[in-house]
Design an enzyme around this catalytic site. Structure first.
Site: not given
Length: 252
Positions: A23, A25, A199
């Site tokens: 991922d 961000d 996240d």
């Protein structure tokens, strides 16, 4: 789902056998007040280029951002990218694939432009294939944003995708786990052990897809109920883990 207290630190990557999906961000880059404020970091871009070489190309970014934004932030360091949560893809050979925008997004744009007039702190991010409404700067608007998104989804058929202080409306189609599966069925990813590092709640789909193919998910940030099997504390810990994996390969 893994209990919060059972997550362990991931072992260094086996660069000869792993396929790595990242991922952006909250994983490779920290958050900023506005998405456009996140920019390139030369050392990170260099690390990713080296990592891609050591993995023989088995490196991909799967992000909620568009492919163009991923390239801007990562200096084009990663060839294989899935953007807008998997709706658009760039394959390892550089070929681009994206669907037509859902017509319901016009309704969403008009509705949230009006809502922004009531909550000036809202940031509406138009990704063409989806519309993300960030309320990091207007946390009191969170309930109203979700309620409005639900109403738009009910009348247009758009799909709601909630994240950290953001609600996104998108058309039907691939998700992050679907993108991982698609990459894993082609060279150079096929036959490797997938690891997905992310996240947000939107990354849980990727964790599950990696596990189903004999790999695992790595959760970045505070522990929670998750399909991941290991965790790293923050973006700095992710970068350090990747760097250690490369150094370990060099000294092996």
């Amino acid at each position: 789902m893994t209990d919060q207290g059972l997550l362990t630190r991931p072992a260094p990557l086996d660069l000869g056998a792993s396929a790595l999906f990242l991922d952006l961000d909250g994983t490779l880059a920290g958050f900023a007040p506005r998405p456009q404020d996140v920019g390139p970091v030369a050392s990170r871009s260099s690390l990713l280029r080296t990592l891609g070489e050591r993995l023989d190309g088995r490196l991909a970014v799967i992000s909620g951002r568009t492919i163009a934004e991923v390239d801007r932030i990562l200096d084009g360091a990663v060839v294989a990218v899935a953007g807008v949560h998997g709706l658009e893809r760039r394959w390892p050979d550089g070929r681009l694939e994206r669907p037509d925008p859902d017509p319901g997004l016009r309704d969403a744009r008009e509705t949230f432009a009006a809502l922004k007039g009531r909550f000036p702190g809202l940031l509406v991010e138009d990704k063409d294939l989806s519309l993300a409404i960030h309320f990091r700067a207007a946390p009191d608007a969170g309930d109203e944003v979700l309620h409005t998104a639900q109403a738009v989804a009910a009348r247009t058929g758009l799909v709601i995708q909630a994240g950290e202080l953001v609600v996104e409306l998108r058309g039907l189609g691939a998700r992050k786990g679907d993108a991982l599966n698609a990459f894993m069925h082609i060279a150079p990813f096929a036959g490797a052990r997938p690891l997905f590092v992310g996240d947000d709640l939107t990354d849980e789909d990727g964790f599950s897809a990696a596990f189903a193919l004999g790999g695992e998910g790595v959760l970045v940030g505070p522990p929670r109920q998750t399909a991941a099997r290991s965790s790293l504390e923050n973006v700095d810990a992710v970068i350090a883990w990747l760097d250690r994996s490369i150094c370990g390969e060099e000294t092996a």
